[in-house]
Design a protein around this motif. Structure first.
Motif, short mmCIF file in Angstrom:
data_model
loop_
_atom_site.label_atom_id
_atom_site.label_comp_id
_atom_site.label_asym_id
_atom_site.label_seq_id
_atom_site.Cartn_x
_atom_site.Cartn_y
_atom_site.Cartn_z
N MET A 245 0.83 -1.21 0.00
CA MET A 245 0.00 0.00 0.00
C MET A 245 0.86 1.26 0.00
O MET A 245 0.57 2.24 -0.70
CB MET A 245 -0.92 0.00 1.22
CG MET A 245 -1.98 -1.08 1.20
SD MET A 245 -3.03 -0.96 -0.25
CE MET A 245 -3.65 0.72 -0.06
N LEU A 248 2.15 1.91 -3.50
CA LEU A 248 1.13 2.54 -4.35
C LEU A 248 1.02 4.02 -4.04
O LEU A 248 0.94 4.86 -4.95
CB LEU A 248 -0.22 1.85 -4.14
CG LEU A 248 -0.36 0.41 -4.63
CD1 LEU A 248 -1.72 -0.16 -4.20
CD2 LEU A 248 -0.22 0.32 -6.14
N ASP A 249 1.01 4.36 -2.76
CA ASP A 249 0.93 5.77 -2.37
C ASP A 249 2.12 6.56 -2.91
O ASP A 249 1.97 7.68 -3.40
CB ASP A 249 0.89 5.89 -0.84
CG ASP A 249 -0.43 5.43 -0.24
OD1 ASP A 249 -1.43 5.36 -0.99
OD2 ASP A 249 -0.46 5.13 0.97
N THR A 254 -2.83 5.06 -5.72
CA THR A 254 -3.84 4.55 -4.80
C THR A 254 -5.26 4.81 -5.27
O THR A 254 -6.13 3.92 -5.17
CB THR A 254 -3.65 5.20 -3.40
OG1 THR A 254 -2.33 4.91 -2.94
CG2 THR A 254 -4.67 4.66 -2.42
N THR A 257 -6.53 2.32 -8.19
CA THR A 257 -6.12 0.92 -8.15
C THR A 257 -7.15 0.14 -7.35
O THR A 257 -7.45 0.49 -6.20
CB THR A 257 -4.74 0.76 -7.50
OG1 THR A 257 -3.74 1.39 -8.31
CG2 THR A 257 -4.38 -0.72 -7.36
#
Length: 437
Positions: A245, A248-249, A254, A257
């Protein structure tokens, strides 16, 4: 286009996670990152796996259809004795979720467990994945990466790969590397990433248990393990998901997705299935009802809970729709898209769910509040909404409903191939044989 991440735990119980009512008050938080996915997305309380055992569910995940349509899925489950078999696996000619997303423009990867047949006849890259890191077998030692036969089982694509590390961490690290690489080298191409952890599947090993790796018998023992080790294994997986996570950030991915989290079947001996009974290998609720969490800030309202009935193949069908992939008209797809649920277009639609198990001649059908169940020669009728523990058999009180659901299951069963005489049950025991609380 939307990036898609499909996270599958292995043998995770329905209530093992904090967000599903796990034992946090007694033992401390085990799954804060997965709980955050639920907090930021949608949590399903009556979602199911296609099977109460590993590889059959994975056939359904890949093909978006009932696993019973393929010979390889009728093993419960495929085991290492299948090495060299040209029959027991996912045929490369069958369209799959990754192959159809690949045709739609996605770059596809699998990090973790395959368990759908062995090379040279079968493998992840033969069935739609552009790249693969992980294991071919159903379970390996977390440190030596050896299967129950003592064979080393860790691969990059089709090549055997040796890498020091705790397998759960390696799966997480390779997933993070995949996202970093795609976000920097091919940021204009969407990706579909399957992350199939082996945790918390036996052997019962945490990061601190490397000394156990020399004893391959721990893969199959019934006398080892404990609740503390089991919960720490889940926590190791949760930490990896937190790192995913964060990655992704870091890349600004984020918002658009879609992340889906689930388990391949119900929990094993140390799992928390409350209030359900039974577990892996059983068609009671504890064997097939599993966590389903979907987080997609661009489309899913934060903090929502759904009572929609669904199973593994429905979710794969949903991901295909999200990615703009097409169904191959030459192959049947039984999954139904859940997009109307995710987007809030509707709260619930009725969707009958069918199961069949060679082990103990089990049969099950879920329709609305009701469930028909057969185990050995015993038949049951439960109102699952009122009796999730399946304690009150209402068959004698509602014989007409029991008969109607029996006939409905039999009619469905006639539409799929019969179980062949040579199909085997590999585990040899059921969680039903373990003490239940």
């Amino acid at each position: 286009m939307t990036n898609i991440i499909y996270i599958v735990a292995d043998d995770l119980g329905y209530a093992d996670l904090g967000c599903y009512g796990g034992r946090e008050a007694q033992f401390g938080k085990v799954s804060p990152n997965i709980d955050k996915l639920a907090e930021d997305g949608m949590m399903f309380l009556e979602g199911y796996a296609n099977s109460p055992v590993c590889s059959p569910t994975r056939f359904a995940l890949m093909t978006m259809a009932y696993q019973y349509r393929l010979r390889g899925a009728l093993e419960e489950p495929i085991n290492s004795k299948s090495k060299g078999s040209a029959t027991l696996g996912l045929p490369p000619n069958i369209p799959t979720l990754p192959s159809q997303l690949k045709k739609a423009g996605y770059y596809t990867g699998l990090m973790g467990k395959w368990h759908l047949g062995y090379p040279p006849h079968f493998g992840p890259r033969a069935s739609g994945y552009d790249e693969f890191f992980g294991i071919m077998a159903g379970g390996v030692d977390y440190f030596s990466h050896k299967s129950g036969r003592g064979d080393h089982d860790l691969y990059i694509n089709e090549e055997e790969h040796r890498e020091v590390g705790y397998l759960t961490d390696l799966i997480s690290e390779h997933s993070v590397e995949f996202i970093n690489r795609r976000a920097t080298e091919a940021k204009d191409q969407p990706f579909f990433l399957s992350i199939h952890y082996t945790a918390p599947h036996w052997p019962w090993e945490t990061r601190d248990d490397a000394h156990l790796a020399d004893d391959i018998s721990t893969l199959f023992h019934l006398e080892g393990g404990n609740i503390h080790t089991y919960r720490k294994m889940i926590h190791h997986m949760d930490e990896g998901i937190g790192n995913i996570m964060a990655t992704l950030d870091k890349h600004g991915l984020t918002e658009d997705t879609l992340i889906v989290f689930t388990s391949d079947n119900g929990g094993e001996r140390f799992s928390d299935n409350w209030p359900l009974v039974g577990g892996k290998m059983d068609l009671t609720e504890g064997g097939i009802r599993v966590p389903w969490i979907a987080r997609w800030p661009a489309a899913i309202k934060k903090g929502t809970v759904s009572m929609q009935h669904s199973m593994t193949m429905d979710w794969s069908r949903t991901l295909l729709e999200v990615g703009g992939g097409e169904i191959d008209p030459h192959y049947p797809v039984d999954g139904i898209s859940l997009m109307p649920i995710l987007t809030g277009e509707t709260e619930r639609f009725e969707r009958p769910l069918y199961w069949r198990m060679n082990h103990r001649d089990q049969r099950a059908l879920r329709v609305d509040d009701w469930k028909y169940l057969k185990v050995d020669e015993h038949e049951y009728l439960f109102n699952i909404t009122n009796d999730a523990r399946e304690r009150a058999n209402l068959g004698k009180k509602y014989p007409e409903r029991l008969e109607a659901m029996r006939k409905q299951w039999l009619n469905w069963n006639e539409t799929i191939p019969p179980i062949p005489d040579d199909a085997t049950v590999s585990l040899g025991y059921s969680v039903a044989d373990m003490p239940q609380r």
